[in-house]
Every structure is written in C-alpha cells, then in structure tokens.
Motif scaffolding. Structure first.
Motif, PDB file in Angstrom:
ATOM      1  N   LEU A   1      -6.755 -25.289  25.794  1.00 19.73           N
ATOM      2  CA  LEU A   1      -5.827 -24.770  24.788  1.00 19.73           C
ATOM      3  C   LEU A   1      -6.574 -24.155  23.608  1.00 19.73           C
ATOM      4  O   LEU A   1      -6.206 -23.090  23.119  1.00 19.73           O
ATOM      5  CB  LEU A   1      -4.894 -25.884  24.313  1.00 19.73           C
ATOM      6  N   GLY A   2      -7.625 -24.805  23.163  1.00 20.01           N
ATOM      7  CA  GLY A   2      -8.435 -24.243  22.091  1.00 20.01           C
ATOM      8  C   GLY A   2      -9.083 -22.932  22.497  1.00 20.01           C
ATOM      9  O   GLY A   2      -9.143 -21.981  21.704  1.00 20.01           O
ATOM     10  N   PHE A   3      -9.562 -22.854  23.725  1.00 15.19           N
ATOM     11  CA  PHE A   3     -10.184 -21.638  24.241  1.00 15.19           C
ATOM     12  C   PHE A   3      -9.164 -20.507  24.344  1.00 15.19           C
ATOM     13  O   PHE A   3      -9.445 -19.361  23.987  1.00 15.19           O
ATOM     14  CB  PHE A   3     -10.828 -21.937  25.590  1.00 15.19           C
ATOM     15  N   VAL A   4      -7.968 -20.835  24.802  1.00 15.81           N
ATOM     16  CA  VAL A   4      -6.900 -19.827  24.884  1.00 15.81           C
ATOM     17  C   VAL A   4      -6.558 -19.312  23.498  1.00 15.81           C
ATOM     18  O   VAL A   4      -6.417 -18.100  23.289  1.00 15.81           O
ATOM     19  CB  VAL A   4      -5.642 -20.417  25.580  1.00 15.81           C
ATOM     20  N   THR A   5      -6.423 -20.220  22.541  1.00 17.33           N
ATOM     21  CA  THR A   5      -6.081 -19.806  21.180  1.00 17.33           C
ATOM     22  C   THR A   5      -7.187 -18.964  20.571  1.00 17.33           C
ATOM     23  O   THR A   5      -6.928 -17.962  19.906  1.00 17.33           O
ATOM     24  CB  THR A   5      -5.808 -21.048  20.317  1.00 17.33           C
TER      25      THR A   5
ATOM     26  N   MET B   1      -6.484 -10.168  32.888  1.00 15.18           N
ATOM     27  CA  MET B   1      -6.211 -11.479  32.340  1.00 15.18           C
ATOM     28  C   MET B   1      -7.555 -12.096  31.935  1.00 15.18           C
ATOM     29  O   MET B   1      -8.521 -12.009  32.664  1.00 15.18           O
ATOM     30  CB  MET B   1      -5.484 -12.349  33.362  1.00 15.18           C
ATOM     31  N   THR B   2      -7.575 -12.765  30.803  1.00 13.41           N
ATOM     32  CA  THR B   2      -8.819 -13.340  30.312  1.00 13.41           C
ATOM     33  C   THR B   2      -9.149 -14.637  31.044  1.00 13.41           C
ATOM     34  O   THR B   2      -8.289 -15.249  31.695  1.00 13.41           O
ATOM     35  CB  THR B   2      -8.711 -13.623  28.808  1.00 13.41           C
ATOM     36  N   LEU B   3     -10.401 -15.069  30.893  1.00 16.02           N
ATOM     37  CA  LEU B   3     -10.856 -16.291  31.547  1.00 16.02           C
ATOM     38  C   LEU B   3     -10.066 -17.496  31.064  1.00 16.02           C
ATOM     39  O   LEU B   3      -9.727 -18.388  31.854  1.00 16.02           O
ATOM     40  CB  LEU B   3     -12.349 -16.497  31.286  1.00 16.02           C
ATOM     41  N   SER B   4      -9.738 -17.534  29.793  1.00 21.07           N
ATOM     42  CA  SER B   4      -9.004 -18.682  29.264  1.00 21.07           C
ATOM     43  C   SER B   4      -7.607 -18.795  29.869  1.00 21.07           C
ATOM     44  O   SER B   4      -7.138 -19.896  30.162  1.00 21.07           O
ATOM     45  CB  SER B   4      -8.916 -18.583  27.741  1.00 21.07           C
ATOM     46  N   LEU B   5      -6.948 -17.664  30.075  1.00 21.73           N
ATOM     47  CA  LEU B   5      -5.621 -17.709  30.698  1.00 21.73           C
ATOM     48  C   LEU B   5      -5.700 -18.090  32.170  1.00 21.73           C
ATOM     49  O   LEU B   5      -4.811 -18.768  32.687  1.00 21.73           O
ATOM     50  CB  LEU B   5      -4.910 -16.377  30.522  1.00 21.73           C
ATOM     51  N   VAL B   6      -6.768 -17.672  32.839  1.00 22.93           N
ATOM     52  CA  VAL B   6      -6.969 -18.088  34.229  1.00 22.93           C
ATOM     53  C   VAL B   6      -7.164 -19.598  34.296  1.00 22.93           C
ATOM     54  O   VAL B   6      -6.591 -20.281  35.160  1.00 22.93           O
ATOM     55  CB  VAL B   6      -8.165 -17.334  34.854  1.00 22.93           C
ATOM     56  N   LEU B   7      -7.963 -20.145  33.368  1.00 20.20           N
ATOM     57  CA  LEU B   7      -8.158 -21.596  33.330  1.00 20.20           C
ATOM     58  C   LEU B   7      -6.857 -22.333  33.017  1.00 20.20           C
ATOM     59  O   LEU B   7      -6.571 -23.379  33.599  1.00 20.20           O
ATOM     60  CB  LEU B   7      -9.226 -21.951  32.299  1.00 20.20           C
ATOM     61  N   ALA B   8      -6.051 -21.774  32.116  1.00 17.95           N
ATOM     62  CA  ALA B   8      -4.769 -22.399  31.787  1.00 17.95           C
ATOM     63  C   ALA B   8      -3.828 -22.374  32.998  1.00 17.95           C
ATOM     64  O   ALA B   8      -3.111 -23.351  33.247  1.00 17.95           O
ATOM     65  CB  ALA B   8      -4.133 -21.696  30.594  1.00 17.95           C
ATOM     66  N   CYS B   9      -3.836 -21.296  33.738  1.00 15.75           N
ATOM     67  CA  CYS B   9      -2.999 -21.224  34.947  1.00 15.75           C
ATOM     68  C   CYS B   9      -3.485 -22.200  36.008  1.00 15.75           C
ATOM     69  O   CYS B   9      -2.671 -22.853  36.673  1.00 15.75           O
ATOM     70  CB  CYS B   9      -2.986 -19.807  35.491  1.00 15.75           C
ATOM     71  N   CYS B  10      -4.797 -22.331  36.167  1.00 17.08           N
ATOM     72  CA  CYS B  10      -5.349 -23.312  37.112  1.00 17.08           C
ATOM     73  C   CYS B  10      -4.982 -24.729  36.688  1.00 17.08           C
ATOM     74  O   CYS B  10      -4.677 -25.577  37.531  1.00 17.08           O
ATOM     75  CB  CYS B  10      -6.852 -23.160  37.214  1.00 17.08           C
ATOM     76  N   TRP B  11      -5.012 -24.994  35.368  1.00 16.78           N
ATOM     77  CA  TRP B  11      -4.614 -26.298  34.862  1.00 16.78           C
ATOM     78  C   TRP B  11      -3.147 -26.576  35.199  1.00 16.78           C
ATOM     79  O   TRP B  11      -2.801 -27.684  35.610  1.00 16.78           O
ATOM     80  CB  TRP B  11      -4.826 -26.357  33.350  1.00 16.78           C
ATOM     81  N   ALA B  12      -2.295 -25.579  35.026  1.00 15.38           N
ATOM     82  CA  ALA B  12      -0.868 -25.758  35.311  1.00 15.38           C
ATOM     83  C   ALA B  12      -0.622 -26.005  36.797  1.00 15.38           C
ATOM     84  O   ALA B  12       0.188 -26.863  37.159  1.00 15.38           O
ATOM     85  CB  ALA B  12      -0.087 -24.537  34.832  1.00 15.38           C
ATOM     86  N   VAL B  13      -1.323 -25.282  37.652  1.00 11.73           N
ATOM     87  CA  VAL B  13      -1.175 -25.490  39.095  1.00 11.73           C
ATOM     88  C   VAL B  13      -1.664 -26.885  39.473  1.00 11.73           C
ATOM     89  O   VAL B  13      -1.007 -27.608  40.233  1.00 11.73           O
ATOM     90  CB  VAL B  13      -1.917 -24.393  39.885  1.00 11.73           C
ATOM     91  N   ALA B  14      -2.823 -27.293  38.927  1.00  7.31           N
ATOM     92  CA  ALA B  14      -3.350 -28.630  39.217  1.00  7.31           C
ATOM     93  C   ALA B  14      -2.399 -29.714  38.716  1.00  7.31           C
ATOM     94  O   ALA B  14      -2.191 -30.726  39.401  1.00  7.31           O
ATOM     95  CB  ALA B  14      -4.727 -28.792  38.583  1.00  7.31           C
ATOM     96  N   ALA B  15      -1.805 -29.524  37.550  1.00  6.41           N
ATOM     97  CA  ALA B  15      -0.863 -30.507  37.013  1.00  6.41           C
ATOM     98  C   ALA B  15       0.361 -30.637  37.912  1.00  6.41           C
ATOM     99  O   ALA B  15       0.845 -31.747  38.156  1.00  6.41           O
ATOM    100  CB  ALA B  15      -0.447 -30.108  35.599  1.00  6.41           C
TER     101      ALA B  15
END
Length: 81
Positions: A42-46, A1-15
């Motif tokens: 989101l920009g990083f993921v894209t 899994m890429t760093l951007s997806l890890v950050l997006a998952c952390c964002w979702a858990v924090a939310a």
C-alpha cells in the motif's frame, strides 16, 4: 500498469485464493500475513501512483480484510468511550 499496482493485484488474488481454502483458526493467521504484506505494498502504491490510487487500494484491502477492521473499530470504540 506500474509494478506497485501489479503487486497489489497479486495480493488481492492471493487473498481471495486464501479465503477459499479451509482453515482451522478462522483465517486469522492468514489475515496477519496478508496485513504484513499489504501495508508495504500500500505504501509503494501510494508513493508510485499518488494518494487517490493509494486510497482506492486501501479500501479494496479493507473490503477483503473486513473482520480485522471491524474488530479494530470495536476496540477503538471501547477505549475511547
């Protein structure tokens, strides 16, 4: 899994954790912080994974922050018509 997806998952858990905590201002201050952090993620993921994955992450973020999206839609409808 890429760093951007890890950050997006952390964002979702924090939310989701922030949504479980009580708030006096109906969670708007937290929503502003989540939006400010979520847009660059989101920009990083894209950028790192392509537009389809970015679209999927954006829909996930919109489902978490649905009331700001609803109010934005109502505001735009008032301005346009």
């Amino acid at each position: 899994m890429t760093l951007s997806l890890v950050l997006a998952c952390c964002w979702a858990v924090a939310a989701n954790v922030l949504a479980m905590l009580p708030s006096r201002n109906n969670y708007w201050r937290r929503a502003y912080v989540l939006m400010a952090l979520g847009v660059p993620i989101l920009g990083f993921v894209t950028w790192q994974n392509g537009p389809w994955v970015g679209l999927f992450v954006m829909v996930g973020g919109m489902s978490v922050l649905r009331w700001p999206v609803i109010y934005l839609g109502r505001w735009m409808r008032r301005k346009l018509g």
